[in-house]
Motif scaffolding. Structure first.
Motif, PDB file in Angstrom:
ATOM      1  N   MET A   1     -62.474 -54.953 -48.464  1.00  0.00           N
ATOM      2  CA  MET A   1     -61.520 -55.442 -47.473  1.00  0.00           C
ATOM      3  C   MET A   1     -60.592 -56.431 -48.168  1.00  0.00           C
ATOM      4  SD  MET A   1     -62.360 -57.390 -43.889  1.00  0.00           S
ATOM      5  CE  MET A   1     -61.133 -58.376 -43.035  1.00  0.00           C
TER       6      MET A   1
ATOM      7  N   PRO B   1     -58.217 -53.664 -43.957  1.00  0.00           N
ATOM      8  CA  PRO B   1     -59.574 -53.128 -44.124  1.00  0.00           C
ATOM      9  C   PRO B   1     -59.551 -51.865 -44.972  1.00  0.00           C
ATOM     10  CG  PRO B   1     -58.738 -52.622 -41.933  1.00  0.00           C
ATOM     11  CD  PRO B   1     -57.724 -53.517 -42.572  1.00  0.00           C
ATOM     12  N   LYS B   2     -60.656 -51.622 -45.662  1.00  0.00           N
ATOM     13  CA  LYS B   2     -60.795 -50.417 -46.481  1.00  0.00           C
ATOM     14  C   LYS B   2     -59.654 -50.297 -47.484  1.00  0.00           C
ATOM     15  CE  LYS B   2     -63.213 -48.028 -42.724  1.00  0.00           C
ATOM     16  NZ  LYS B   2     -63.305 -46.825 -41.865  1.00  0.00           N
TER      17      LYS B   2
ATOM     18  N   ASN C   1     -63.160 -56.608 -38.488  1.00  0.00           N
ATOM     19  CA  ASN C   1     -62.956 -55.727 -39.635  1.00  0.00           C
ATOM     20  C   ASN C   1     -63.923 -56.032 -40.771  1.00  0.00           C
ATOM     21  OD1 ASN C   1     -60.428 -53.872 -39.282  1.00  0.00           O
ATOM     22  ND2 ASN C   1     -59.829 -55.816 -38.378  1.00  0.00           N
TER      23      ASN C   1
ATOM     24  N   CYS D   1     -66.268 -53.168 -42.381  1.00  0.00           N
ATOM     25  CA  CYS D   1     -66.307 -52.893 -43.822  1.00  0.00           C
ATOM     26  C   CYS D   1     -67.699 -53.138 -44.397  1.00  0.00           C
ATOM     27  CB  CYS D   1     -65.260 -53.748 -44.548  1.00  0.00           C
ATOM     28  SG  CYS D   1     -63.552 -53.260 -44.208  1.00  0.00           S
TER      29      CYS D   1
END
Length: 313
Positions: A177, A234-235, A166, A170
């Motif tokens: 993240m 993530p995100k 991840n 990202c």
């Protein structure tokens, strides 16, 4: 193929996903008609588009032409196998190249099969069926190896893999993240007072509650160690991660698990450290993990049963 669909629905609750990458619409249409009844089909007309779809959708199988505009199939396969996010996706080359040397090159790049055009629909269906079966079996074995035996969430090995995967995603997307490290307050005292069997039940309930607190399929919960859990987001911006951590804390408190050995409440509570970073070239997820660990320490030092956060967005 009907049996394959049944197996995928039983074990994954979804249909298998196939990416067809070919610069000839006629070839795409033929393959689409062969598999669309049992599989979710994604289509790419060139190599760059194929790579983009792979990273976004993570198909279960790729049917890949060799000769395409911009990036040929060999380079697409090479890049897929070099990326941990896509390296385990099986690739079948379907190509007009029919020399033994062409097949050797394809298999050397990591492809699982090589089919020569014009395609025979019976052969293509049989080989796709075989590789979808193998992919499902491999996914199930990997999932089992990555599970914590007590709580059923990801284990430390799974956490390490997910964190790196991840982080790279990202980094590629240039988005933040977040990471939550969560610890059950005074858990040793809980075990000493109520026994290890009750302690195990407590860990299971906490893990279940953490999973239920996450809404997106790419958010992950893992048992980081002992009574400590980690949640990869993530995100996710810092304020959203803090909101999730606070909701987790409230839901765990609402379980109303008696803990008379605690110094902060009469029920089980948790302390959480939240950190957020936008991945940068040259760095790794270790910085994010270290930042979350510092915040968890601050939460404990500040009296426990609280969320402490930091981040640089």
């Amino acid at each position: 193929m009907e049996r394959i669909l049944e197996d995928w629905l039983l074990h994954t609750n979804r249909r298998p996903k196939i990416l067809i990458a070919d610069d000839q619409p006629t070839n795409i249409r033929v393959l689409y008609e062969l598999f669309s009844a049992q599989c979710d089909i994604f289509m790419a007309a060139n190599g760059e588009q194929a790579l983009k779809i792979c990273r976004a959708e993570l198909p279960d199988l790729i049917l890949l032409d060799v000769v395409m505009e911009d990036i040929d199939g060999h380079e697409v396969c090479r890049r897929l196998k070099a990326d941990p996010l896509t390296s385990t996706i099986p690739v079948i080359f379907i190509t007009a190249q029919n020399q033994a040397a062409d097949e050797v090159i394809a298999l050397g790049l990591g492809a699982v099969d090589f089919i020569v055009k014009p395609i025979n629909s019976v052969i293509v269906r049989a080989r796709v069926q075989t590789h979808l079966t193998l992919k499902l079996q491999g996914d199930l074995l990997r999932a089992h190896a990555f599970l914590d035996g007590l709580t059923g969430v990801g284990n430390r090995r799974k956490f390490d893999d997910d964190l790196l995967t991840n982080w790279r995603q990202c980094l590629r997307d240039k988005v933040p993240m977040s990471l939550i490290l969560l610890d059950i307050d005074y858990f040793k005292r809980y075990n000493d007072r109520y026994g290890h069997q009750s302690g195990d039940s407590c860990l299971k309930l906490v893990a279940k509650t953490l999973c239920e607190s996450l809404r997106r399929p790419h958010d992950k919960v893992a048992r980081y160690g002992g009574e400590e859990f980690a949640c990869i987001l993530p995100k996710t911006k810092r304020e959203d991660a803090v909101r999730i951590a606070e909701a987790m804390q409230e839901r765990i408190r609402a379980l109303d698990i008696e803990h008379l050995g605690s110094e902060v409440d009469r029920v089980v509570t948790t302390s959480s450290g939240v950190a957020t970073l936008v991945p940068a070239l040259g760095g790794g997820p270790e910085a994010l993990l270290a930042a979350a660990d510092v915040q968890l320490y601050e939460a404990k030092r500040g009296g426990r049963a609280r969320v402490c956060a930091a981040g640089d967005e």
